[in-house]
Motif scaffolding. Structure first.
Motif, PDB file in Angstrom:
ATOM      1  N   VAL A 125       0.840  -1.212   0.000  1.00 26.61           N
ATOM      2  CA  VAL A 125       0.000   0.000   0.000  1.00 26.61           C
ATOM      3  C   VAL A 125       0.871   1.257   0.000  1.00 26.61           C
ATOM      4  CG1 VAL A 125      -1.737   1.308   1.300  1.00 26.61           C
ATOM      5  CG2 VAL A 125      -1.986  -1.167   1.006  1.00 26.61           C
ATOM      6  N   LYS A 162       0.853   3.982  -3.081  1.00 26.11           N
ATOM      7  CA  LYS A 162       0.567   5.393  -2.800  1.00 26.11           C
ATOM      8  C   LYS A 162       1.782   6.284  -3.084  1.00 26.11           C
ATOM      9  CE  LYS A 162      -3.630   4.955  -0.792  1.00 26.11           C
ATOM     10  NZ  LYS A 162      -4.841   5.566  -1.400  1.00 26.11           N
ATOM     11  N   GLU A 203      -6.428   1.084   5.849  1.00 30.14           N
ATOM     12  CA  GLU A 203      -7.574   1.997   5.793  1.00 30.14           C
ATOM     13  C   GLU A 203      -7.128   3.432   6.127  1.00 30.14           C
ATOM     14  OE1 GLU A 203     -10.863   1.447   5.042  1.00 30.14           O
ATOM     15  OE2 GLU A 203     -11.118  -0.738   5.164  1.00 30.14           O
ATOM     16  N   GLU A 227      -5.379   4.910   3.161  1.00 32.54           N
ATOM     17  CA  GLU A 227      -6.374   5.250   2.141  1.00 32.54           C
ATOM     18  C   GLU A 227      -7.087   6.562   2.483  1.00 32.54           C
ATOM     19  OE1 GLU A 227      -6.871   4.119  -0.720  1.00 32.54           O
ATOM     20  OE2 GLU A 227      -8.901   4.660  -1.310  1.00 32.54           O
ATOM     21  N   PRO A 260      -6.684   6.102  -5.484  1.00 32.10           N
ATOM     22  CA  PRO A 260      -7.629   5.382  -4.622  1.00 32.10           C
ATOM     23  C   PRO A 260      -7.415   3.871  -4.686  1.00 32.10           C
ATOM     24  CG  PRO A 260      -8.750   6.271  -6.552  1.00 32.10           C
ATOM     25  CD  PRO A 260      -7.355   6.809  -6.583  1.00 32.10           C
ATOM     26  N   THR A 267      -6.386  -2.599  -5.777  1.00 32.33           N
ATOM     27  CA  THR A 267      -7.094  -2.113  -4.587  1.00 32.33           C
ATOM     28  C   THR A 267      -6.417  -2.719  -3.355  1.00 32.33           C
ATOM     29  OG1 THR A 267      -8.632  -3.975  -4.554  1.00 32.33           O
ATOM     30  CG2 THR A 267      -9.324  -2.011  -5.795  1.00 32.33           C
ATOM     31  N   LEU A 268      -6.925  -2.354  -2.191  1.00 28.19           N
ATOM     32  CA  LEU A 268      -6.403  -2.935  -0.950  1.00 28.19           C
ATOM     33  C   LEU A 268      -6.492  -4.458  -0.974  1.00 28.19           C
ATOM     34  CD1 LEU A 268      -7.859  -0.563   1.840  1.00 28.19           C
ATOM     35  CD2 LEU A 268      -5.633  -0.427   0.695  1.00 28.19           C
TER      36      LEU A 268
END
Lengths: 214, 214
Positions: free
Chosen positions: B18, B22, B72, B75, B82, B163-164
Motif C-alpha cells: 500500500v 501510494k 484503511e 487510504e 484510490p 485495490t487494498l
C-alpha cells in the motif's frame, strides 16, 4: 434487509449490534450452524454466501459477506449515528481493536477450527478448552495493553458513545465468559464491554434475545 | 514514516504494498521475528506496539497497528491513487476479500499458531504442514467462489487497477507457494495475484527485495 444469522454466531452478533445501533429494521433468516453438520455448508446457502460462513446481509440487490465488510458498509450507507470517529488516527484505533478481535482471537476459536483440533488432530475436550482459552488470553492481553496505551477509552472503547469496536468487543467477551476464560487481568476490556452490553440497542442483539435461541 | 517490518511478515508485506502504491516514502525499522525467540516480544518493541505483532507504522505522532487498520488509514490520509472503489457495494466486496484473507486464512497459519500446534500440542512437521495447507485450501476455496460469483475481477481483484484487496492477496499467494500449497483449483486467485505481483510498486514490496532479506 435480511440477515442470515445464527444466535450464537459471534460474527452475526456484531452485525446485529450495528443494525440495532443504526436503528435499522431487518428480517432474520436463520442458518442453524450445528444442525445436519451445519446449514452454512448447504448448497442453497453457498449460493447466497460462497464462503459458507455466517452472517450474510442482503440489502436490496446487494449481498454482503464478512462481518467487518458488512459493518463498514452499514457505516457508509447509514452514517447516523456515526460508529467511527471523524479523525483518521482515532478511526485507526477503533479498527485496530476490531482487527485484534476479528484477526487474532475469533478465527482461532471458531467452530471449524475447534473441530479440526478435536476430530483431525485428535485432542480431547480439555485440550480443546485450553486451546480456546489460550487464544483469548493472548489476544485480550494485547488488546488490554493497546486500549490502555491509547488512552482513548471513555465509557466505551472510544470515548463515551459506541463505535464499531464495541460491536466486536461485546460478542468476544460474551464468548469468553461462555467458555469460562479468566478475565481478571483485563479490567479495561471487562469494564467497557459490560457498559456496552447494557446499552439497550446492543442488548437487543444478544444471542438469547434472538428468535432462534434455544 | 517509519515501518516496523520483517521481510517475511505477510501483514507487513500488505502495508509495504500500500505504501508503494501510494508512492509514500518510509524508513524500515527491522523486527527480526525469529531471532532470540522473536524481537516482536521485546519490551522495547511492546512499548511501541502493545500487541507484540508486526507491522507498526509511525506517521508523525501517530502509532498505528494492525495491517487492516493501517491500510484503511493510508487510504483516508493519502487518497490518491484510490485503493478502494467509490461505490459502497464494491467497497464491501474489496473488504470482504481482505477479511477472508485476514480473518479466515492468515490467523491460522501465522508463526505463533504453528508454534502452538508443534510445541504445545506436540505435532510433527508433516502435521504442521497439513494444518497450514488445510486452512489455505479452505480459505482459497471460499475466496475463489466469492470472486467468481461477484464477477468484479478484471486484471485485479476489483477491475483493472489495484485495490487494498490485491495488497492482501499477493502476500497470501506468496506464502501459499512457499509452503507448496496446491493452487490448481483456484485459477482466478492465481491469475489476479500473478498480475498484481508484476505491478512495479507491488513488486518492490516483495520479501526478497527488503533490506532484511536473508
Amino acid at each position: 434487509m435480511t440477515l442470515y444469522t445464527y444466535f450464537r454466531s459471534s460474527a452475526a452478533y456484531r452485525v446485529r449490534i450495528v443494525l440495532a445501533l443504526k436503528g435499522l429494521a431487518w428480517q432474520p433468516s436463520v442458518v442453524h450452524m450445528l444442525r445436519d453438520g451445519g446449514e452454512q455448508h448447504r448448497p442453497e446457502y453457498r449460493a447466497v454466501n460462497p464462503l459458507g460462513l455466517v452472517p450474510t446481509l442482503v440489502d436490496g440487490d446487494a449481498v454482503l459477506v464478512q462481518s467487518t465488510a458488512i459493518c463498514e458498509y452499514l457505516e457508509e450507507t447509514h452514517p447516523e449515528p456515526p460508529l467511527l470517529p471523524r479523525d483518521s488516527v482515532a478511526r485507526a484505533y477503533v479498527r485496530a481493536v476490531m482487527a485484534t478481535i476479528a484477526c487474532e482471537i475469533h478465527p482461532l476459536d471458531n467452530l471449524r477450527v475447534l473441530h479440526y483440533v478435536t476430530k483431525t488432530l485428535g485432542h480431547d475436550e480439555d485440550e480443546k478448552l485450553a486451546w480456546y482459552r489460550h487464544w483469548v488470553a493472548v489476544g485480550f492481553a494485547g488488546l488490554e495493553a493497546l486500549m490502555t496505551k491509547a488512552g482513548r477509552t471513555g465509557r466505551y472503547v472510544h470515548g463515551d458513545t459506541p463505535t464499531l469496536a464495541d460491536a466486536f468487543l461485546v460478542p468476544q467477551v460474551f464468548n469468553a465468559r461462555r467458555f469460562q476464560c479468566p478475565l481478571d487481568a483485563f479490567p479495561t476490556i471487562v469494564r467497557v464491554a459490560d457498559t456496552a452490553a447494557a446499552h439497550p440497542a446492543i442488548a437487543s442483539a444478544r444471542p438469547d434475545a434472538q428468535v432462534d435461541a434455544a
